[in-house]
Structure formats: structure tokens, C-alpha cells
Design a protein around this motif. Structure first.
Motif, PDB file in Angstrom:
ATOM      1  N   ILE A   1       1.409  -3.142  10.350  1.00  8.76           N
ATOM      2  CA  ILE A   1       0.329  -2.288  10.351  1.00  8.76           C
ATOM      3  C   ILE A   1       0.721  -0.782   9.725  1.00  8.76           C
ATOM      4  N   ASN A   2       0.208  -0.482   8.530  1.00 10.39           N
ATOM      5  CA  ASN A   2       0.689   0.610   7.859  1.00 10.39           C
ATOM      6  C   ASN A   2      -0.085   1.824   8.109  1.00 10.39           C
ATOM      7  N   LYS A   3       0.221   3.055   7.674  1.00 13.00           N
ATOM      8  CA  LYS A   3      -0.408   4.049   7.489  1.00 13.00           C
ATOM      9  C   LYS A   3      -0.682   4.730   9.241  1.00 13.00           C
ATOM     10  N   CYS A   4       0.381   4.536   9.901  1.00  7.39           N
ATOM     11  CA  CYS A   4       0.144   4.733  11.348  1.00  7.39           C
ATOM     12  C   CYS A   4       0.348   6.284  11.650  1.00  7.39           C
ATOM     13  N   ASP A   5       0.656   6.803  10.474  1.00 10.11           N
ATOM     14  CA  ASP A   5       0.738   8.256  10.579  1.00 10.11           C
ATOM     15  C   ASP A   5      -0.604   8.950  10.554  1.00 10.11           C
ATOM     16  N   LYS A   6      -1.721   8.439  10.003  1.00  6.90           N
ATOM     17  CA  LYS A   6      -2.879   8.845   9.539  1.00  6.90           C
ATOM     18  C   LYS A   6      -3.601   9.253  10.889  1.00  6.90           C
TER      19      LYS A   6
ATOM     20  N   VAL B   1       4.093   0.703  11.267  1.00  8.38           N
ATOM     21  CA  VAL B   1       5.017   1.376  10.328  1.00  8.38           C
ATOM     22  C   VAL B   1       4.197   2.578   9.641  1.00  8.38           C
ATOM     23  N   SER B   2       4.950   3.323   9.175  1.00  8.22           N
ATOM     24  CA  SER B   2       4.229   4.385   8.032  1.00  8.22           C
ATOM     25  C   SER B   2       5.220   4.313   6.628  1.00  8.22           C
ATOM     26  N   ALA B   3       4.876   3.799   5.811  1.00  8.11           N
ATOM     27  CA  ALA B   3       5.606   3.781   4.534  1.00  8.11           C
ATOM     28  C   ALA B   3       5.861   5.147   4.007  1.00  8.11           C
ATOM     29  N   VAL B   4       4.904   6.035   4.102  1.00 14.02           N
ATOM     30  CA  VAL B   4       5.138   7.413   3.888  1.00 14.02           C
ATOM     31  C   VAL B   4       6.085   8.283   4.477  1.00 14.02           C
ATOM     32  N   LYS B   5       5.936   8.223   5.885  1.00 18.11           N
ATOM     33  CA  LYS B   5       6.579   8.798   6.812  1.00 18.11           C
ATOM     34  C   LYS B   5       8.195   8.120   7.006  1.00 18.11           C
TER      35      LYS B   5
ATOM     36  N   VAL C   1      -5.828  -4.362  -1.256  1.00 16.52           N
ATOM     37  CA  VAL C   1      -5.319  -3.215  -2.284  1.00 16.52           C
ATOM     38  C   VAL C   1      -5.341  -1.927  -1.631  1.00 16.52           C
ATOM     39  N   ASP C   2      -4.390  -1.058  -1.968  1.00 18.14           N
ATOM     40  CA  ASP C   2      -4.208   0.209  -1.168  1.00 18.14           C
ATOM     41  C   ASP C   2      -3.776   0.286   0.240  1.00 18.14           C
ATOM     42  N   HIS C   3      -3.498  -0.779   0.655  1.00 23.27           N
ATOM     43  CA  HIS C   3      -3.023  -0.754   2.063  1.00 23.27           C
ATOM     44  C   HIS C   3      -1.752  -0.246   2.291  1.00 23.27           C
ATOM     45  N   GLY C   4      -1.068  -0.388   1.144  1.00 25.14           N
ATOM     46  CA  GLY C   4       0.288   0.327   1.143  1.00 25.14           C
ATOM     47  C   GLY C   4       1.629  -0.535   0.555  1.00 25.14           C
ATOM     48  N   LYS C   5       1.363  -1.730  -0.128  1.00 25.85           N
ATOM     49  CA  LYS C   5       2.353  -2.659  -0.216  1.00 25.85           C
ATOM     50  C   LYS C   5       3.624  -2.104  -1.122  1.00 25.85           C
ATOM     51  N   THR C   6       3.092  -1.466  -2.214  1.00 25.92           N
ATOM     52  CA  THR C   6       4.166  -0.712  -3.298  1.00 25.92           C
ATOM     53  C   THR C   6       4.926   0.306  -2.388  1.00 25.92           C
ATOM     54  N   SER C   7       4.072   1.069  -1.666  1.00 27.34           N
ATOM     55  CA  SER C   7       4.779   2.104  -0.842  1.00 27.34           C
ATOM     56  C   SER C   7       5.802   1.656   0.076  1.00 27.34           C
ATOM     57  N   LEU C   8       5.064   0.399   0.788  1.00 37.59           N
ATOM     58  CA  LEU C   8       6.261  -0.279   1.781  1.00 37.59           C
ATOM     59  C   LEU C   8       7.509  -0.671   1.046  1.00 37.59           C
TER      60      LEU C   8
HETATM   61  P1  GDP Z   1      -1.070  -1.148  -2.567  1.00 39.94           P
HETATM   62  O1  GDP Z   1      -2.097  -1.148  -3.515  1.00 39.94           O
HETATM   63  O2  GDP Z   1      -1.285  -2.025  -1.491  1.00 39.94           O
HETATM   64  O3  GDP Z   1       0.357  -1.453  -3.430  1.00 39.94           O
HETATM   65  O4  GDP Z   1      -0.922   0.407  -2.215  1.00 39.94           O
HETATM   66  P2  GDP Z   1       0.049   1.741  -2.230  1.00 39.94           P
HETATM   67  O5  GDP Z   1       1.359   1.512  -2.049  1.00 39.94           O
HETATM   68  O6  GDP Z   1      -0.265   1.811  -3.870  1.00 39.94           O
HETATM   69  O7  GDP Z   1      -0.527   2.918  -1.495  1.00 39.94           O
HETATM   70  C1  GDP Z   1      -2.001   3.173  -1.614  1.00 39.94           C
HETATM   71  C2  GDP Z   1      -2.192   4.606  -1.549  1.00 39.94           C
HETATM   72  O8  GDP Z   1      -2.178   4.701   0.149  1.00 39.94           O
HETATM   73  C3  GDP Z   1      -1.256   5.316  -2.011  1.00 39.94           C
HETATM   74  O9  GDP Z   1      -1.845   6.713  -2.234  1.00 39.94           O
HETATM   75  C4  GDP Z   1      -0.174   5.694  -0.827  1.00 39.94           C
HETATM   76  O10 GDP Z   1       0.326   6.944  -1.081  1.00 39.94           O
HETATM   77  C5  GDP Z   1      -0.862   5.781   0.557  1.00 39.94           C
HETATM   78  N1  GDP Z   1      -0.228   5.216   1.568  1.00 39.94           N
HETATM   79  C6  GDP Z   1       0.653   4.008   1.615  1.00 39.94           C
HETATM   80  N2  GDP Z   1       1.247   4.073   2.586  1.00 39.94           N
HETATM   81  C7  GDP Z   1       0.891   4.933   3.361  1.00 39.94           C
HETATM   82  C8  GDP Z   1       1.214   5.536   4.751  1.00 39.94           C
HETATM   83  O11 GDP Z   1       2.128   4.889   5.524  1.00 39.94           O
HETATM   84  N3  GDP Z   1       0.603   6.546   5.173  1.00 39.94           N
HETATM   85  C9  GDP Z   1      -0.069   7.265   4.304  1.00 39.94           C
HETATM   86  N4  GDP Z   1      -0.663   8.384   4.995  1.00 39.94           N
HETATM   87  N5  GDP Z   1      -0.723   6.817   3.179  1.00 39.94           N
HETATM   88  C10 GDP Z   1       0.036   5.753   2.611  1.00 39.94           C
END
Ligand code: GDP
Ligand code: MG
Length: 348
Positions: free
Chosen positions: A176-181, A212-216, A78-85
Motif C-alpha cells: 500500500i503506497n503513498k502512505c505519506d499522503k 510504504v511510501s516510495a517518495v518518503k 497507473v500512477d499508483h507508484g510502481k516506477t517510484s517504488l
Molecule cells: P506508476 O504509473 O505506477 O509507475 O506511478 P509513478 O511511480 O509514475 O507515480 C505516479 C505519481 O505518484 C508520481 O507523481 C509520483 O511522484 C507519485 N508518487 C509515487 N509514490 C508516491 C508516494 O509514496 N507518495 C506520494 N506522495 N506520491 C507518490
């Protein structure tokens, strides 16, 4: 299977003759002598009910077996970025671009690549949904994308996702997500995954890792390329020229259109106007829509479509089979509802 009798079918399936005759009645077939040969349609329906894949071996040549796109599920903590990706991937689609970025929410979407290849993503992240579909016998997913946040690393649901993929015998590609952090540490994640038994490619195994970075929105092309490569290795193919077998991904009730089900065809082609049974529901397909809401007259393998015309709401993971008449659809649906068939599922 063609021309097989009930007696032979019982031997092959391990089911009793009485059980098979019950099923025959359920699919609208008169239970004749157990020595009468069954037509191929009936044999196939009965086979499906007892969990046997019936092959139509009498087709020689001319069978249209074509490569099909991979169907991909995204899993991870959870919160690792599935939805964002998934959102980011959806926006890379050529079709999404043409539709101004607007796609229907169908529970699945297709990313069309400029090269002409495509990837179908199930938009239902969540391990519960995956397990539920599997429990219902739906082998819809070809590849699992395991999302791991580069700052957080391997967490309990990461491991859970790994074990689901393993149990389903589905290959994993790590994103591997959030590589922008600033706190991102992909190397640490790789070491953690390897120590959990994942055979990463750079360590001599065959599991690909993409940063990857789902955000960037970085690394998405790379992820898509990797998925297509994996699909190529798997040599995914499906028969096109036969009645469809499909799986329900999602279903909802629409005020104007009634029950709508998102389905992905496994093999064959689903055609508008056909009678179908979906789980224990039935109907005649009145309309087929693609992921941008465009009407289509047919659906090919791995193509997520919304079908209109069912009398009730099926469940995620339910199979969709094409039957030849309304009477057979009603009977198969009624038979499934009575629970005879579920019982067979349970003792299998
Ligand atoms: P899920 O629970 O796996 O579906 O995760 P979400 O997609 O809801 O993302 C959880 C949080 O992580 C949100 O606040 C996103 O904005 C943030 N997030 C997701 N992907 C990235 C990323 O690639 N980089 C950064 N910095 N934040 C991200
Ligand atoms: Mg989410």
C-alpha cells in the motif's frame, strides 16, 4: 528421458513421429530410425520445443541444488507508484550504493541486502509485458508486488493485476503506497482488497500487506523482509551445475556492441563462450555483464545479466538455451524461424 527413442517421445508428448523428426532435423540431429535412442542433449532440446521439461535423472548425488533469490514483478494501477517504488528499491541495494547509486538500465536489477540475501526485481512494470512473457511461456516471476495507492484504493488495473497473478499462480504481496499522503487510508484499501477475494493475513489468510511510501522511502525494509520471507516459504531452489536455461527480459541494439539481451537464468549456469539460442536468434556469448556493467564470466540462477554476442534481437519472454555447437545453434534458430516450432506451440 535418456536413451528414449522417438517412438517413446511421441507417446509421452502426444506429438506425431513426423513432427518430432522435423524437430530433430531442426536441432541438427540426423533423423535416424525412430527406434534409435536419443542422446540426453537432443532429448532435452526436443523436449523444450514441445514444452516438456526434461529432467536429467542420471545425475545421482553431487547435484548442486542451491537456494536462489526470488524474482519479483511489480504491478498495479497507473500512477499508483510502481516506477517510484522500483526506483526507491533500487537505491536500497548495496551494489547500487557501491556504484554510487548508478546501475545500468537492464530491465531488471538486484537488491543485495546487508544480510547477504538478495532479491531480483523485474524493472518492466506493465501488465502487457507480464502477459506477453507468460504467453511466450516464460515463468520468470516468483512473486508479484501489487502496488495500491493508499488514497486512491483499488482500481480497474489493480483487479487486472490480481487476475494476472492468479492466472500465473504467483503469490501476491500487497504494497500500500503513498502512505505519506494526508488522504491515505490503508484500512479502506485492505477492506477493498479483501472484498475482491484477496485473503489478507490479518484476516486469517496468507497474503502479506506492507504499508510504504516510495517518495518518503518508508516501509521499504519491511517490504524487502516480507519478500524474503515469502521466498523462504516457497523454498526457491535451482540447479547450478548444468547448462543454463534462461529467459530474455529485454533486448536492445547497441551501436558498439550489437544486440544486447538482458536475461535471467532459471536453472543452471550461463558461461561466457557458450553457444546459445534465444527465441529464434542465436549467437556465441562474447561477454556477460552484471547490473553495474561489470564483466562476469558466468551467470547463476536469478541473476539478471546482459549478454553480448547474439546475431539479432530476441523478444522479451524468449527462452535462452545452451547448445553444444555453432551448427546446432544455427539449425535450431533456423528451425524456429521457419515456424515449425511455433506451430507446435499453438496446437499445444
Ligand atoms: P506508476 O504509473 O505506477 O509507475 O506511478 P509513478 O511511480 O509514475 O507515480 C505516479 C505519481 O505518484 C508520481 O507523481 C509520483 O511522484 C507519485 N508518487 C509515487 N509514490 C508516491 C508516494 O509514496 N507518495 C506520494 N506522495 N506520491 C507518490
Ligand atoms: Mg510507471
Amino acid at each position: 528421458f535418456e536413451g528414449m527413442t522417438v517412438v517413446e517421445l511421441a507417446k509421452r508428448t502426444g506429438e506425431s513421429i513426423a513432427t518430432l523428426q522435423d524437430i530433430l532435423v531442426n536441432v541438427g540431429e540426423k533423423a535416424g530410425s525412430e527406434f534409435d535412442p536419443l542422446s540426453i542433449d537432443v532429448a532435452e532440446l526436443v523436449g523444450m520445443e514441445v514444452g516438456i521439461k526434461v529432467r536429467r535423472q542420471h545425475f545421482n548425488g553431487g547435484a548442486e541444488i542451491l537456494p536462489r533469490p526470488p524474482v519479483v514483478t511489480v504491478m498495479g494501477h497507473v500512477d499508483h507508484g510502481k516506477t517510484s517504488l522500483l526506483d526507491a528499491l533500487r537505491q536500497t541495494s548495496v551494489a547500487a550504493k557501491e556504484a554510487g547509486g548508478i546501475t545500468q538500465h537492464l530491465g531488471a536489477f538486484v537488491v543485495g541486502m546487508p544480510s547477504g540475501s538478495s532479491i531480483t526485481f523485474l524493472d518492466t512494470p506493465g501488465h502487457a509485458a507480464f502477459s506477453a512473457m507468460r504467453a511466450r511461456g516464460a515463468a520468470v516471476t516468483d512473486i508479484v508486488v501489487l502496488v495500491v495507492a493508499a488514497d486512491d484504493g483499488v482500481m480497474p488495473q489493480t483487479l487486472e493485476a490480481m487476475s494476472h497473478a492468479k492466472a500465473a499462480n504467483v503469490p501476491v504481496i500487497v504494497a500500500i503506497n503513498k502512505c505519506d499522503k494526508p488522504a491515505a487510508n490503508p484500512e479502506r484499501v485492505k477492506i477493498q482488497l479483501a472484498s475482491e477475494g484477496l485473503q489478507l493475513e490479518e484476516m486469517g489468510g496468507d497474503v502479506q500487506v506492507v504499508e510504504v511510501s516510495a517518495v518518503k522511502k518508508t516501509g521499504l525494509d519491511d517490504l524487502e523482509e516480507t519478500l524474503l520471507l515469502q521466498a523462504e516459504i516457497m523454498d526457491l531452489k535451482a540447479r547450478v551445475d548444468r547448462p543454463a536455461q534462461a529467459y530474455v527480459v529485454e533486448a536492445r541494439l547497441d551501436k558498439g556492441h550489437g544486440p544486447l539481451a538482458t536475461a535471467i537464468v532459471n536453472t543452471g549456469t550461463l558461461v561466457c563462450g557458450q553457444y546459445v539460442v534465444a527465441g529464434s536468434e542465436w549467437g556465441r556469448i562474447r561477454a556477460i555483464r552484471d547490473m553495474v556493467g561489470k564483466l562476469a564470466d558466468r551467470a547463476k540462477p536469478a541473476m539478471p545479466v546482459e549478454i553480448e554476442g547474439l546475431k539479432g534481437l530476441p523478444m522479451a519472454g524468449d527462452d535462452v538455451v545452451v547448445v553444444e555447437s555453432e551448427e546446432r545453434a544455427r539449425m535450431l534458430s533456423a528451425g524456429r524461424r521457419k515456424g515449425n516450432l511455433r506451430k507446435i506451440d499453438l496446437c499445444r
